[in-house]
Design a protein around this motif. Structure first.
Motif, PDB file in Angstrom:
ATOM      1  N   PHE A   1       9.075  -1.838  -4.863  1.00  0.00           N
ATOM      2  CA  PHE A   1       8.583  -2.474  -6.093  1.00  0.00           C
ATOM      3  C   PHE A   1       7.851  -1.504  -7.022  1.00  0.00           C
ATOM      4  O   PHE A   1       7.468  -1.866  -8.134  1.00  0.00           O
ATOM      5  N   GLY A   2       7.626  -0.260  -6.526  1.00  0.00           N
ATOM      6  CA  GLY A   2       6.989   0.759  -7.365  1.00  0.00           C
ATOM      7  C   GLY A   2       5.648   0.321  -7.927  1.00  0.00           C
ATOM      8  O   GLY A   2       4.858  -0.349  -7.257  1.00  0.00           O
ATOM      9  N   GLU A   3       5.435   0.685  -9.178  1.00  0.00           N
ATOM     10  CA  GLU A   3       4.184   0.395  -9.907  1.00  0.00           C
ATOM     11  C   GLU A   3       3.825  -1.098  -9.933  1.00  0.00           C
ATOM     12  O   GLU A   3       2.658  -1.467  -9.882  1.00  0.00           O
ATOM     13  N   ASN A   4       4.871  -1.919 -10.051  1.00  0.00           N
ATOM     14  CA  ASN A   4       4.633  -3.367 -10.180  1.00  0.00           C
ATOM     15  C   ASN A   4       3.878  -3.966  -8.993  1.00  0.00           C
ATOM     16  O   ASN A   4       3.289  -5.040  -9.105  1.00  0.00           O
ATOM     17  N   ALA A   5       3.957  -3.295  -7.840  1.00  0.00           N
ATOM     18  CA  ALA A   5       3.309  -3.843  -6.648  1.00  0.00           C
ATOM     19  C   ALA A   5       1.871  -3.345  -6.504  1.00  0.00           C
ATOM     20  O   ALA A   5       1.218  -3.626  -5.502  1.00  0.00           O
ATOM     21  N   GLU A   6       1.374  -2.613  -7.504  1.00  0.00           N
ATOM     22  CA  GLU A   6       0.016  -2.068  -7.394  1.00  0.00           C
ATOM     23  C   GLU A   6      -1.036  -3.165  -7.125  1.00  0.00           C
ATOM     24  O   GLU A   6      -1.885  -2.982  -6.242  1.00  0.00           O
ATOM     25  N   PRO A   7      -0.981  -4.290  -7.831  1.00  0.00           N
ATOM     26  CA  PRO A   7      -1.945  -5.356  -7.506  1.00  0.00           C
ATOM     27  C   PRO A   7      -1.848  -5.810  -6.036  1.00  0.00           C
ATOM     28  O   PRO A   7      -2.863  -5.960  -5.373  1.00  0.00           O
ATOM     29  N   LEU A   8      -0.626  -5.974  -5.534  1.00  0.00           N
ATOM     30  CA  LEU A   8      -0.469  -6.396  -4.135  1.00  0.00           C
ATOM     31  C   LEU A   8      -1.064  -5.350  -3.183  1.00  0.00           C
ATOM     32  O   LEU A   8      -1.689  -5.693  -2.178  1.00  0.00           O
ATOM     33  N   ARG A   9      -0.851  -4.076  -3.478  1.00  0.00           N
ATOM     34  CA  ARG A   9      -1.406  -3.013  -2.633  1.00  0.00           C
ATOM     35  C   ARG A   9      -2.928  -3.067  -2.620  1.00  0.00           C
ATOM     36  O   ARG A   9      -3.561  -2.992  -1.564  1.00  0.00           O
ATOM     37  N   GLU A  10      -3.490  -3.234  -3.806  1.00  0.00           N
ATOM     38  CA  GLU A  10      -4.958  -3.262  -3.887  1.00  0.00           C
ATOM     39  C   GLU A  10      -5.518  -4.495  -3.167  1.00  0.00           C
ATOM     40  O   GLU A  10      -6.543  -4.413  -2.502  1.00  0.00           O
ATOM     41  N   ILE A  11      -4.847  -5.618  -3.314  1.00  0.00           N
ATOM     42  CA  ILE A  11      -5.328  -6.838  -2.639  1.00  0.00           C
ATOM     43  C   ILE A  11      -5.234  -6.650  -1.125  1.00  0.00           C
ATOM     44  O   ILE A  11      -6.101  -7.103  -0.371  1.00  0.00           O
ATOM     45  N   THR A  12      -4.180  -5.968  -0.672  1.00  0.00           N
ATOM     46  CA  THR A  12      -4.046  -5.692   0.761  1.00  0.00           C
ATOM     47  C   THR A  12      -5.251  -4.898   1.250  1.00  0.00           C
ATOM     48  O   THR A  12      -5.840  -5.220   2.296  1.00  0.00           O
ATOM     49  N   ARG A  13      -5.623  -3.869   0.496  1.00  0.00           N
ATOM     50  CA  ARG A  13      -6.793  -3.062   0.881  1.00  0.00           C
ATOM     51  C   ARG A  13      -8.060  -3.912   0.889  1.00  0.00           C
ATOM     52  O   ARG A  13      -8.866  -3.858   1.812  1.00  0.00           O
ATOM     53  N   LEU A  14      -8.193  -4.728  -0.135  1.00  0.00           N
ATOM     54  CA  LEU A  14      -9.362  -5.621  -0.230  1.00  0.00           C
ATOM     55  C   LEU A  14      -9.470  -6.547   0.984  1.00  0.00           C
ATOM     56  O   LEU A  14     -10.549  -6.772   1.539  1.00  0.00           O
ATOM     57  N   MET A  15      -8.327  -7.075   1.398  1.00  0.00           N
ATOM     58  CA  MET A  15      -8.330  -8.062   2.479  1.00  0.00           C
ATOM     59  C   MET A  15      -8.483  -7.456   3.864  1.00  0.00           C
ATOM     60  O   MET A  15      -8.816  -8.148   4.818  1.00  0.00           O
ATOM     61  N   THR A  16      -8.173  -6.179   3.978  1.00  0.00           N
ATOM     62  CA  THR A  16      -8.140  -5.587   5.320  1.00  0.00           C
ATOM     63  C   THR A  16      -9.147  -4.459   5.472  1.00  0.00           C
ATOM     64  O   THR A  16      -9.183  -3.792   6.506  1.00  0.00           O
ATOM     65  N   ASP A  17      -9.953  -4.263   4.465  1.00  0.00           N
ATOM     66  CA  ASP A  17     -10.968  -3.209   4.541  1.00  0.00           C
ATOM     67  C   ASP A  17     -12.233  -3.777   3.917  1.00  0.00           C
ATOM     68  O   ASP A  17     -12.809  -3.195   3.014  1.00  0.00           O
ATOM     69  N   ARG A  18     -12.622  -4.930   4.438  1.00  0.00           N
ATOM     70  CA  ARG A  18     -13.638  -5.693   3.740  1.00  0.00           C
ATOM     71  C   ARG A  18     -15.043  -5.111   3.836  1.00  0.00           C
ATOM     72  O   ARG A  18     -15.972  -5.627   3.249  1.00  0.00           O
ATOM     73  N   LYS A  19     -15.189  -4.017   4.609  1.00  0.00           N
ATOM     74  CA  LYS A  19     -16.516  -3.413   4.686  1.00  0.00           C
ATOM     75  C   LYS A  19     -16.788  -2.515   3.493  1.00  0.00           C
ATOM     76  O   LYS A  19     -17.918  -2.152   3.219  1.00  0.00           O
ATOM     77  N   LYS A  20     -15.726  -2.177   2.795  1.00  0.00           N
ATOM     78  CA  LYS A  20     -15.903  -1.309   1.619  1.00  0.00           C
ATOM     79  C   LYS A  20     -16.518  -2.086   0.476  1.00  0.00           C
ATOM     80  O   LYS A  20     -16.147  -3.228   0.244  1.00  0.00           O
TER      81      LYS A  20
END
Lengths: 291, 291
Positions: B272-291
């Motif tokens: 999905f290239g660039e278009n998936a950037e929001p999904l990537r960031e949300i993934t990080r948010l959901m799985t690295d919640r200590k940050k």
């Protein structure tokens, strides 16, 4: 028409459809609790009304079994949640233990949730209907089932508990609690079958009056009927100090109001001629339950 | 991208939509109880995931606010019923009294029922989507929310209570209880935005892995986190003797499994290239919640 044979046939169609659809298992035992209440018999009056409304408009009722049976699932979920200890706290329904008595409270909550959710899944499985019409029909079903309709009526029931209410409040309560699903059934069937605006208007008025007549009859039976006719102990509404059409108007006036309402309801069906015969017979069945 | 600004903007869109829609009153005070829980804040992760999935496919997420917000209503109803005395019996959620603590048990049952019903009404209000696609999307939402998905997971939770369960059973439990609504969100957004089969397949796999990674992270936080991160008391799952990824695998292995799962999830987004950037960031948010 041979109405008894007609009704038995429609009932069988509904039973079979429900039985087959609920056999498709989920991932947990909530299935069992859902099936227990869904397959507990009952008159299946709402899906049969939906099919009869479609017939009034000149279509075949059995074409709309998915939407009709989804509506029955909504009705069933409402009974399960209504029987919960925190709601009416009933141990028996139709001579069988209530859902939470068999499966426990937590499972009964989930069984209700599961049936309400499945109802929409099943309704959206309906084929051979213009997708736009299906969307509009199911959207309206949700409106009738929610806080604008059935859930709202149950909410009013809680609000009015132990209070003296006016005839207008009683009407509003029942219009939500029982009337809304009759409207959903009849308008739904008509809509799916391609009713025009004039037909839809007449059937909406019919549904509203039918719901009212049904409730008055129920209140009269609570005083005059047998447990078999009522499906609950005689006088249980009166014992629970609930306002009814009999406590508000008196028995004689309630009888007169019921008759007048039935007559008005039947008038709405005139334009449909022969096609409305099933709706007429169901009206008699629902409002003359001592026969 | 400035993800913080992006997320805040999406959150605001969701809050506004929910606020306006819930302001349309029903006939009873169930409204108040529905609004109390729906407008209690929260990350709004499911609707934002739905919109981000639509964006991955090249559409604008805000086009699908009705379906996205319907999903949030389903999530909210599940929390209300989950908190009931007969379920988890929780007095607080996100620092506020739970619904039944404020409105009473009966009202809380109805508030949940009302929100679940309204969810479908609102989803079917979605415009500017091919009606067939909308029907299929909402039908799938119901499947994910029912006994095949979320309700099923809650049922398994009851069945497994106090039992020692296998890793497979734990996976199945969470796939239903939390994973199914993530799948509903991501597949829903993709479907509405006109994803092709290949895109849908990749996003489905992504959603499945994201749900798993989210749950493992949750279980790790239950041991390592703060109450603020968790939204519930630290160690409450352990205290309730629930099986978790940490109790089953150990803390170190749980960390490794989480990292591996996140990496696999992100791989699914490559096409999905660039278009998936929001999904990537949300993934990080959901799985690295200590940050």
């Amino acid at each position: 028409m041979d109405f008894k044979a007609y009704y038995a046939n429609q009932q069988k169609l509904v039973e079979n459809y429900l039985k087959n659809r609920i056999a498709k298992k989920g991932i947990s035992k909530v299935d069992e609790a859902m099936e227990y209440s869904l397959m507990a018999g009952g008159k299946r009056i709402r899906p049969i009304l939906l099919m009869a409304a479609a017939e009034a408009v000149g279509s075949k009722g059995y074409n709309y079994l998915p939407v009709a049976c989804g509506l029955e699932m909504i009705h069933t979920y409402s009974l399960i949640h209504d029987d919960l200890p925190c709601m009416d706290d009933d141990d028996y329904r139709r001579g069988r233990l209530t859902n939470h008595k068999v499966f426990g409270e937590a499972m009964a909550v989930l069984a209700g949730d599961g049936l309400l959710t499945l109802a929409f899944e099943v309704m959206l499985e309906q084929k051979n209907v213009d997708p736009k019409v299906l969307i509009e029909t199911v959207r309206e079903m949700a409106m009738c089932a929610g806080n604008f309709g059935m859930v709202g009526g149950q909410g009013l029931d809680l609000e009015f508990e132990g209070k003296k209410i006016t005839p207008e409040e009683l009407r509003k309560l029942h219009a939500g609690k029982t009337g809304a699903l009759f409207i959903a059934a009849i308008r739904g069937g008509a809509h799916l079958a391609g009713a025009n605006d004039q037909q839809l208007l007449a059937l909406t008025k019919f549904a509203d009056l039918l719901g009212l007549a049904f409730q008055i009859t129920d209140d009269i039976l609570d005083v005059e009927g047998t447990e078999e006719e009522l499906g609950k102990p005689v006088g249980s509404d009166a014992k629970n100090h609930k306002s009814t059409y009999v406590t508000l108007y008196g028995l004689q006036a309630a009888h007169e109001l019921a008759e007048k309402t039935v007559a008005e309801a039947l008038e709405c069906l005139e334009m449909f001629g022969e096609n409305a015969e099933p709706l007429r017979e169901i009206t008699r069945l629902m409002t003359d339950r001592k026969k």
